[in-house]
Design an enzyme around this catalytic site. Sequence first.
Site, short mmCIF file in Angstrom:
data_model
loop_
_atom_site.label_atom_id
_atom_site.label_comp_id
_atom_site.label_asym_id
_atom_site.label_seq_id
_atom_site.Cartn_x
_atom_site.Cartn_y
_atom_site.Cartn_z
N TYR A 1 3.48 -6.06 18.66
CA TYR A 1 2.17 -6.05 18.02
C TYR A 1 2.34 -6.16 16.51
CZ TYR A 1 -2.43 -5.48 16.62
OH TYR A 1 -3.63 -5.74 16.04
N ASP B 1 0.88 -1.16 0.00
CA ASP B 1 0.00 0.00 0.00
C ASP B 1 0.92 1.21 0.00
OD1 ASP B 1 -1.57 2.16 0.68
OD2 ASP B 1 -2.68 1.13 2.27
N LYS C 1 -2.36 -5.57 10.42
CA LYS C 1 -3.13 -6.38 9.48
C LYS C 1 -2.51 -6.21 8.11
CE LYS C 1 -6.26 -7.41 12.56
NZ LYS C 1 -5.32 -7.32 13.67
MG MG Z 1 -4.19 2.13 3.02
MG MG Z 2 -5.03 -2.38 2.02
#
Ligand code: MG
Ligand code: MG
Length: 371
Positions: A234, A13, A237
């Site tokens: 941690y 991303d 996602k």
């Molecule tokens: Mg994003």
């Molecule tokens: Mg994404």
Amino acid sequence: MSEKITVSIIKADVGGWPGHALVHPELKIIARNELEKAKGKDIIDYYVTNCGDDLELVMTHRKGVDDEEIHALAWNTFLKATEKAKELKLYGAGQDLLSDAFSGNIKGMGPGVAEMEFTERKAEPIVTFFMDKTEPGAFNLPIYKMFADPFNTIGLVIDPSAIQGYRFEVWDIQEHKKVMMDCPEEMYSMLALIGAKSRYVIKRVYPREGGKLPLDEPVAAISTEKLYEIAGEYVGKDDPVALVRAQSGLPALGEVLEPFSFPHLVSGWMRGSHNGPLMPVSQCNAKCTRFDGPPRVVALGFQLANGRLVGPVDLFDDPGFDNSRQMAKDTADYMRRHGPFEPHRLPLADMEYTTLPKVLSKLKGRFEKIE
Ligand code: MG
Ligand code: MG
Ligand code: F6R
């Protein structure tokens, strides 16, 4: 240079448009230009797409997995795309490349990778899967169904070259350990692990003795790298990708897709902190807008021809998956009505971030002992 072929999916991303909804088309053009320059040199072929806000690079080559040049090619492509993302002021530009662009939290950064090196068969159908707004454990249920559930894959029962089952490589991403498990014999024990999908994830699947395929060449691979690396602290996602080979002693194309006729609940929706149904969609619907979701999955199919990617075929662009999408929409409504309550909202330990410590510290002096 190997005789074998390697298929690499590498994703990141590097900026959303708008918010975390989509990849801007100009980023995909940049990625295509970069990979086109490498075609015929480092790579044989490529395909660029997106699922939601994740830019997905599919590449074929003969350099094996974890190859420095291939990974550098992907990294530099993401950097180039990030420059454009910054120019367009896209949301969270460069976020997965550990840039300083702030997107609310720093968890779940770094590109995801799913790669396999194998001997290309006489005819080699492959399915590339891309998910957004969820985590690698979201692949546990469908991969299990494809390769171990006879109610999904009838080939396990009636195909003499599949009846011996498959071998699963399961990672414990908290303890940084892996275990190989054979199904069907160890099916119940394996389910005890992979049902806990935020901790145990299927990394690869291998053939077993008695089938048609070399035992050391995987038949499925799922991106989990980053989780593995930073587990213990941690873990965010990491919208995952996967690569699955099909047919001729492996699950048929339809058996590979069948698990997605049920939109199972996965975590990662809205702020990485909610459970929701995984909706199978065609590529044109791979945009996460309702409550930043719901989580979704795209499947693109190819035939390999000496490394050439013949395709893609947009495999969920089929009315046969309409009921699954309808069920996902109904389930999304049902889950949303819980608002901030579990099990829509994830349990405290699995949330990406929370205000709870602040709330508790404010209330510190006001808590009284219960007699
Ligand atoms: Mg994003
Ligand atoms: Mg994404
Ligand atoms: C979910 C996701 C989004 C963001 C949300 C808040 O995985 O990416 O739901 O978490 O839009 O984003 P920030 O904190 O960047 O405003």
